[in-house]
Design a protein around this motif. Structure first.
Motif, mmCIF file in Angstrom:
data_model
loop_
_atom_site.group_PDB
_atom_site.id
_atom_site.type_symbol
_atom_site.label_atom_id
_atom_site.label_comp_id
_atom_site.label_asym_id
_atom_site.label_seq_id
_atom_site.Cartn_x
_atom_site.Cartn_y
_atom_site.Cartn_z
ATOM 1 N N ARG A 69 -2.972 -4.516 -8.025
ATOM 2 C CA ARG A 69 -3.974 -4.572 -7.662
ATOM 3 C C ARG A 69 -4.554 -4.831 -7.091
ATOM 4 O O ARG A 69 -5.017 -4.957 -5.849
ATOM 5 C CB ARG A 69 -4.824 -3.875 -8.814
ATOM 6 C CG ARG A 69 -4.072 -2.302 -9.665
ATOM 7 C CD ARG A 69 -5.578 -2.544 -10.893
ATOM 8 N NE ARG A 69 -5.699 -1.137 -11.458
ATOM 9 C CZ ARG A 69 -6.037 -0.771 -12.446
ATOM 10 N NH1 ARG A 69 -6.944 -1.990 -13.493
ATOM 11 N NH2 ARG A 69 -5.799 0.227 -13.086
ATOM 12 N N ASP A 70 -3.847 -5.806 -6.989
ATOM 13 C CA ASP A 70 -4.410 -7.211 -5.855
ATOM 14 C C ASP A 70 -4.118 -6.392 -4.645
ATOM 15 O O ASP A 70 -4.333 -6.938 -3.577
ATOM 16 C CB ASP A 70 -3.568 -8.436 -6.429
ATOM 17 C CG ASP A 70 -4.240 -9.368 -7.918
ATOM 18 O OD1 ASP A 70 -5.795 -8.954 -8.085
ATOM 19 O OD2 ASP A 70 -3.861 -10.257 -8.159
ATOM 20 N N VAL A 71 -2.697 -6.515 -4.179
ATOM 21 C CA VAL A 71 -1.936 -6.153 -3.291
ATOM 22 C C VAL A 71 -2.886 -4.226 -2.204
ATOM 23 O O VAL A 71 -3.404 -4.532 -1.887
ATOM 24 C CB VAL A 71 -0.734 -5.429 -3.641
ATOM 25 C CG1 VAL A 71 -0.085 -5.135 -2.073
ATOM 26 C CG2 VAL A 71 0.268 -7.295 -3.591
ATOM 27 N N PHE A 72 -2.934 -3.162 -3.436
ATOM 28 C CA PHE A 72 -3.183 -2.194 -3.241
ATOM 29 C C PHE A 72 -4.954 -2.092 -3.709
ATOM 30 O O PHE A 72 -5.464 -0.699 -3.233
ATOM 31 C CB PHE A 72 -2.299 -1.067 -3.583
ATOM 32 C CG PHE A 72 -0.798 -1.409 -2.911
ATOM 33 C CD1 PHE A 72 -0.836 -0.596 -1.725
ATOM 34 C CD2 PHE A 72 0.303 -1.401 -3.654
ATOM 35 C CE1 PHE A 72 0.745 -0.600 -0.884
ATOM 36 C CE2 PHE A 72 1.206 -1.668 -3.169
ATOM 37 C CZ PHE A 72 1.256 -1.314 -2.168
ATOM 38 N N GLY A 73 -5.599 -2.580 -4.507
ATOM 39 C CA GLY A 73 -6.786 -2.244 -5.050
ATOM 40 C C GLY A 73 -6.446 -1.140 -6.314
ATOM 41 O O GLY A 73 -5.685 -0.714 -6.402
ATOM 42 N N TYR A 76 -4.049 2.840 -6.492
ATOM 43 C CA TYR A 76 -3.076 3.541 -6.228
ATOM 44 C C TYR A 76 -2.363 4.617 -6.921
ATOM 45 O O TYR A 76 -2.832 4.298 -8.628
ATOM 46 C CB TYR A 76 -2.149 2.472 -6.590
ATOM 47 C CG TYR A 76 -1.446 1.796 -7.596
ATOM 48 C CD1 TYR A 76 -0.793 2.202 -8.368
ATOM 49 C CD2 TYR A 76 -2.589 0.534 -8.791
ATOM 50 C CE1 TYR A 76 -0.236 1.182 -9.556
ATOM 51 C CE2 TYR A 76 -2.312 -0.123 -9.424
ATOM 52 C CZ TYR A 76 -0.878 0.364 -10.435
ATOM 53 O OH TYR A 76 -0.989 0.011 -11.899
ATOM 54 N N ALA A 77 -1.557 4.702 -7.172
ATOM 55 C CA ALA A 77 -0.668 5.817 -7.144
ATOM 56 C C ALA A 77 0.734 5.149 -7.935
ATOM 57 O O ALA A 77 1.382 4.573 -7.184
ATOM 58 C CB ALA A 77 -0.848 7.175 -6.402
ATOM 59 N N THR A 78 1.735 5.621 -8.953
ATOM 60 C CA THR A 78 2.595 5.482 -9.419
ATOM 61 C C THR A 78 3.480 6.692 -9.397
ATOM 62 O O THR A 78 3.097 8.142 -9.595
ATOM 63 C CB THR A 78 2.994 5.574 -10.577
ATOM 64 O OG1 THR A 78 1.749 3.845 -11.266
ATOM 65 C CG2 THR A 78 4.335 5.023 -11.226
ATOM 66 N N TYR A 111 -0.166 3.909 5.832
ATOM 67 C CA TYR A 111 0.334 4.397 5.202
ATOM 68 C C TYR A 111 0.706 3.437 4.550
ATOM 69 O O TYR A 111 1.513 2.304 4.770
ATOM 70 C CB TYR A 111 1.542 4.426 6.255
ATOM 71 C CG TYR A 111 2.496 5.649 5.048
ATOM 72 C CD1 TYR A 111 2.825 6.533 4.352
ATOM 73 C CD2 TYR A 111 3.255 4.732 5.415
ATOM 74 C CE1 TYR A 111 4.167 6.869 4.396
ATOM 75 C CE2 TYR A 111 5.102 4.733 5.259
ATOM 76 C CZ TYR A 111 5.295 5.995 3.758
ATOM 77 O OH TYR A 111 5.918 6.299 3.546
ATOM 78 N N ARG A 112 0.579 3.022 3.317
ATOM 79 C CA ARG A 112 0.799 1.874 2.427
ATOM 80 C C ARG A 112 1.569 2.283 0.831
ATOM 81 O O ARG A 112 1.349 2.665 -0.128
ATOM 82 C CB ARG A 112 -0.962 1.454 1.772
ATOM 83 C CG ARG A 112 -1.201 0.758 3.001
ATOM 84 C CD ARG A 112 -2.546 -0.236 3.066
ATOM 85 N NE ARG A 112 -3.590 0.637 1.704
ATOM 86 C CZ ARG A 112 -4.311 -0.481 0.722
ATOM 87 N NH1 ARG A 112 -4.458 -1.227 1.244
ATOM 88 N NH2 ARG A 112 -4.570 0.630 -0.143
ATOM 89 N N VAL A 113 2.536 2.134 1.327
ATOM 90 C CA VAL A 113 3.927 2.789 0.240
ATOM 91 C C VAL A 113 4.819 2.048 0.162
ATOM 92 O O VAL A 113 5.537 1.334 0.668
ATOM 93 C CB VAL A 113 4.934 4.039 0.654
ATOM 94 C CG1 VAL A 113 5.521 4.262 0.059
ATOM 95 C CG2 VAL A 113 4.041 4.967 0.267
ATOM 96 N N SER A 114 5.122 1.445 -1.136
ATOM 97 C CA SER A 114 6.177 0.681 -2.001
ATOM 98 C C SER A 114 7.068 0.894 -2.748
ATOM 99 O O SER A 114 6.075 1.409 -3.359
ATOM 100 C CB SER A 114 4.577 -0.871 -1.673
ATOM 101 O OG SER A 114 5.700 -2.192 -2.122
#
Length: 120
Positions: A69-73, A76-78, A111-114
């Motif tokens: 959450r610190d990175v993506f807010g 986010y979805a898993t 595009y924020r995928v990790s």
């Protein structure tokens, strides 16, 4: 406000969350892997992974969730694709996105995928 983890991810492309898994949890995951891989298997895929309580709990670990959450807010979805592999990692620095190279969407700021990896 941008967190230091978000800034690092933006600049480096990765973050390392330290101390989010206890020694006891690591020992339990290693033992689960040892028992699974003793039969000569090399990959534990999602179906088997989620049957092991100590592994299935990883996506819900509060410290891991906080780091993500610190990175993506908060939104986010898993993606439910989990894998445990037996010593198959390439020891050299590499990217896990080689198959996606050349696609322009990779450079789109939206595009924020990790991937999230736990090395035992």
């Amino acid at each position: 406000m941008e967190t230091s983890l978000k800034k690092q991810f933006s600049e480096e492309g990765y973050v390392h969350l330290r101390g989010v898994i206890s020694g006891e949890e690591i020992a339990a995951m290693r033992e689960a892997g040892r028992r699974y891989f003793v039969e000569g298997r090399s990959h534990m895929c999602t179906g088997d992974f989620i049957q092991v309580p100590c592994l299935a709990a990883l996506p819900f670990n509060p410290k891991i969730v906080t780091g993500i959450r610190d990175v993506f807010g908060n939104g986010y979805a898993t993606v439910t694709q989990f894998l445990m592999a037996a010593n198959l990692h390439n020891p050299q620095w590499h990217r896990d996105s080689q198959s996606q190279e050349g696609n322009e969407y990779l450079f789109d700021p939206d595009y924020r995928v990790s991937k999230c990896a736990v090395y035992l």
